[in-house]
Enzyme design. Structure first.
Site, PDB file in Angstrom:
ATOM      1  N   THR A 281      -4.207   0.127   5.816  1.00 49.29           N
ATOM      2  CA  THR A 281      -4.805  -0.567   4.676  1.00 49.29           C
ATOM      3  C   THR A 281      -4.061  -1.863   4.389  1.00 49.29           C
ATOM      4  O   THR A 281      -2.844  -1.855   4.224  1.00 49.29           O
ATOM      5  CB  THR A 281      -4.754   0.341   3.439  1.00 49.29           C
TER       6      THR A 281
ATOM      7  N   HIS B 157       0.848  -1.203   0.000  1.00 47.69           N
ATOM      8  CA  HIS B 157       0.000   0.000   0.000  1.00 47.69           C
ATOM      9  C   HIS B 157       0.885   1.256   0.000  1.00 47.69           C
ATOM     10  O   HIS B 157       0.664   2.186  -0.769  1.00 47.69           O
ATOM     11  CB  HIS B 157      -0.896  -0.027   1.248  1.00 47.69           C
TER      12      HIS B 157
END
Ligand code: MN
Length: 443
Positions: free
Chosen positions: A372, A148
């Site tokens: 995330t 991410h």
């Protein structure tokens, strides 16, 4: 330190049939805690099959004793903070007695009484409304997926897409606790400052709304100010886990971010209602995710024998989207992300030890977001910014529709399941939220 016990026995089945259905998130081996509303009053409950066990009702019927009864007394205020703060043996004793009461087992007076009073003890999950399960004093959100972080660095055109500290420490920011809401709460598009396509700074409804698929840990016992938490004891400070959607207004975030995320994140954060406990997840522990060859080992204070051996958890996670056009055509939501907790570079234990390493005190009920959970593969990208390569490749969402950002009426649904050969699979329930149009600025 909790250990595998009879409550994890894969042979155990419940006399409540819905708990034994294949694919059920809440079999007798799970028993997650939550807080529901009964006649306007907040009450602690435990999910089982398609029902919620009303813990106060069990007490009224005299079906709990000892530490388990004291654990339920601690929830009488309608929040779980006091239970979180207690020695874990209290929640564990409650789990043990619940498992015995609701399993098919040797007949006992209590078991017969529980079955006879099932009507007043078990509520239909579909009919109760759930609440944020405790008072969340502080909420910290981490950034622990290398994939991410690297993708975002590339989108921004950075020469070195990974921040220099990323492999030395789990990066985080202090987020906002007041706007954490339970699944199902509408997500109103925020107003804010952003730079438009012509480079003009504007104020208005944020155009680039995104989701971020995360897992979050609730802190159990805290630490005193100045007193750090050794890495191999960090997990003892976790009560359990839920799904978390770190809704992000990327247009606001990219313009404002000098000290870190602020209004681009603080408008709302959604969580799933059930806290799956550390104890329930014991059969699903994995070694800490392996670091890519050539990466430095963690510094000593973040490198623990126990954390390296079992700091990971076998949890698969999904994000689904449902658009207004899909719903009016009677179509099901579409899965857009499939990922796994092992895609993270840091463990929850490392996050907690790092958090307290300067002496900062964590408190019962504090929430720790993982960041995330994106992996390397395309399907494991866990936000729309990544799924579309920062808007360059619109994401097909079925029905000939495409998205580069969330639109009003779009709904995002997260699901998560812990699975392992030889164990009964347990789930987290859902974390969902639907985007509503921005509020008009007051005249
Ligand atoms: Mn986040």
């Amino acid at each position: 330190m909790a250990q595998l016990n009879a409550t994890h026995d894969p042979e155990r089945r419940s006399w409540l049939e819905s708990a034994n259905q294949p694919g059920c998130d809440f079999p007798i081996q799970n028993l997650p805690f939550g807080v529901f509303t009964e006649s306007g009053v907040h009450r602690a409950g435990v999910a089982l099959g398609d029902k919620v066990i009303n813990l106060q009702a069990l007490l009224r019927h005299g079906l709990l004793d000892g530490h388990a009864a004291l654990a339920v007394h601690a929830t009488s205020s309608g929040g779980l903070n006091a239970l979180m703060e207690m020695d874990p043996l209290f929640a564990s004793a409650l789990r043990g007695q619940l498992s015995d009461l609701f399993s098919i087992g040797a007949s006992s007076e209590r078991l017969s009484s529980a079955r006879a009073n099932a009507e007043s003890i078990l509520l239909d999950m579909s009919k109760v409304s759930m609440n944020v399960p405790c008072s969340i004093g502080d909420y910290t959100d981490f950034l622990t997926s290398l994939h991410h972080t690297e993708r975002h660095g590339r989108f921004k055109g950075l020469k070195d897409p990974l921040p220099p500290a990323f492999k030395s420490l789990p990066v985080a920011y202090h987020s906002r606790a007041s706007s954490i809401r339970i699944t199902g709460t509408d997500v109103v598009r925020p107003n804010g400052q952003y730079k438009d396509a012509q480079g003009e700074v504007r104020f208005g409804p944020a155009p680039m709304l995104d989701f971020e698929l995360e897992l979050a840990a609730f802190i159990a016992r805290g630490n005193a100010l100045t007193q750090p938490i050794p890495i191999d004891r960090a997990r003892d400070h976790i009560f359990g886990y839920c799904l978390l959607n770190d809704w992000s207004a990327k247009s606001i975030q990219w313009w404002e971010q000098v000290l870190g995320p602020f209004l681009g994140k603080s408008f709302i954060t959604s969580i799933s209602p059930w806290i799956v406990t550390e104890e329930a997840l014991l059969p699903f522990r994995l070694p800490a995710p392996a670091r890519p060859a050539g990466d430095p080992p963690p510094l000593d204070h973040l490198n623990g024998e126990r954390d390296q051996a079992e700091g990971g958890i076998d949890i698969a996670l999904e994000a689904w989207i449902s658009t207004p056009a899909q719903r009016s055509a009677g179509q099901e939501a579409v899965c857009i992300t499939r990922t796994h907790l092992q895609n993270l570079y840091w463990t929850f234990g490392q996050m907690i030890t790092h958090h307290a390493s300067n002496g900062c005190n964590l408190r019962p009920g504090d929430l720790i977001g993982s960041g995330t959970i994106s992996g390397e593969s395309d399907i494991s990208r866990a936000c729309i910014t990544e799924l579309t390569n920062a808007g360059k490749d619109p994401l097909p969402v079925g029905n000939n529709e495409f998205r580069t950002a969330l639109e009003d009426g779009d709904e995002i649904i997260f699901r998560g399941r812990a699975a392992r050969e030889g164990a009964v699979t347990i789930g987290f329930g859902e974390c969902r939220g639907r985007i509503q149009p921005a509020r008009a600025w007051p005249a």
